[in-house]
Design an enzyme around this catalytic site. Structure first.
Site, PDB file in Angstrom:
ATOM      1  N   GLU A 125       0.699  -1.498   0.008  1.00 11.48           N
ATOM      2  CA  GLU A 125      -0.225   0.438   0.039  1.00 11.48           C
ATOM      3  C   GLU A 125       1.010   1.532  -0.105  1.00 11.48           C
ATOM      4  O   GLU A 125       0.552   2.593  -0.522  1.00 11.48           O
ATOM      5  CB  GLU A 125      -1.067   0.070   1.465  1.00 11.48           C
ATOM      6  N   ASN A 219      -2.142  -4.700   9.484  1.00 14.87           N
ATOM      7  CA  ASN A 219      -2.839  -4.352  10.115  1.00 14.87           C
ATOM      8  C   ASN A 219      -3.640  -5.012  12.033  1.00 14.87           C
ATOM      9  O   ASN A 219      -3.258  -4.441  12.604  1.00 14.87           O
ATOM     10  CB  ASN A 219      -4.453  -3.941   9.916  1.00 14.87           C
TER      11      ASN A 219
END
Ligand code: F3S
Length: 280
Positions: A125, A219
């Site tokens: 990302e 995450n």
């Protein structure tokens, strides 16, 4: 023994959306591949591969008639352009929050002398966000690193979507001392904020905390780090097989949480296993 599952554990909006896209394409006929794993959970990726949609990791692996799904974490701008030239059907499963961060990077690059990104430089990302900058940029992961940044007239600041809000605020304050003006775009997604907050609150009330999710998931790893700071007996596992049964005897309260890309059945398997091993 009490087992409590943290609120907002498991699949987020972006992951559900990406999986739905893959499942729809899997049933549509023709060969479909995902560019990179669609999400960072090996068990889900394997299950989708069994339905016929496999991940590929390089442009050379794409064949002319393939349909290509872009992973939820996004890809670099140049890569997306090359894929679009190579095949006629590209389906973008990039999470809308990641797209927002990519757009913010482009706009901040245009308006500011330099762009600072809070995130992990090697994460797909972050690489995709960097690819939308057009000038100088810095990637930092901790306030200490922000302290070392040079002075600039105008800084732009944004974050990888799964970063921690408190660290984002700390670095925002540091950047204000490093330039005449800073433009801040909040790109941490709500799902991440809510999950981290609920998990940390739960970790403060349990004897053992188990964080379930891909070892390659940023995450989930962040959740593990945050919970471990509060509850030293915190484990990060992908599947139930990684848990030692003896750990759970004579324990009063156990907390479970899961990353954004962890399916609910993996959480339930862990819950049932802990209940069984407490009885043994
Ligand atoms: Fe998107 Fe946030 Fe999930 S960025 S993929 S909604 S964790």
């Amino acid at each position: 023994m009490e087992i409590v599952i943290a609120d907002f554990s498991g699949f987020c909006f972006g992951v559900e959306r990406a999986i739905n896209i893959v499942e729809t394409e899997a049933g549509a006929g023709g060969k479909t591949v995902t560019f990179g794993p669609i999400i960072h959970n090996p068990q889900v990726v394997d299950a989708l591969a069994k339905k016929g949609v496999k991940p590929i990791n390089a442009l050379e692996e794409i064949e002319k008639n393939d349909s290509v799904i872009i992973r939820s974490h996004g890809v670099e701008k140049a890569t997306l352009e090359l894929i679009s030239k190579k095949v006629s059907r590209v389906i973008d499963a990039t999470c809308p929050f990641v797209l927002k961060a990519q757009r913010a990077a482009a706009e901040l690059s245009h308006k500011c002398d330099s762009v600072v990104i809070l995130g992990e430089e090697q994460h797909p990302e972050v690489k995709s966000i960097i690819s939308y900058t057009t000038g100088e940029y810095f990637v930092v992961s901790l306030p200490d690193e922000a302290e070392k940044l040079p002075f600039r007239k105008k800084y732009g600041f944004l974050a990888q979507t799964t970063q921690n809000n408190e660290i984002f605020l700390k670095i925002s304050d540091i950047l204000k001392t490093k330039c005449d003006s800073v433009t801040i775009v909040k790109t941490i997604c709500n799902a991440t904020n809510r999950r981290q907050k609920a998990s940390v609150e739960l970790a403060a009330t349990v004897d053992i905390m188990v964080v379930i999710g891909g070892k390659n998931s940023a995450n989930t790893t962040r959740l593990y780090q945050l919970c471990k700071e509060i509850c030293p007996q915190t484990f990060h596992i992908e599947t139930v097989g990684e848990l030692p049964s003896s750990t759970f005897r004579h324990i009063n309260r156990i907390g479970l949480t899961a990353g954004a890309s962890t399916p609910g059945y993996l959480v339930q398997e862990v819950r049932e296993y802990i209940l069984r091993s407490a009885d043994e």
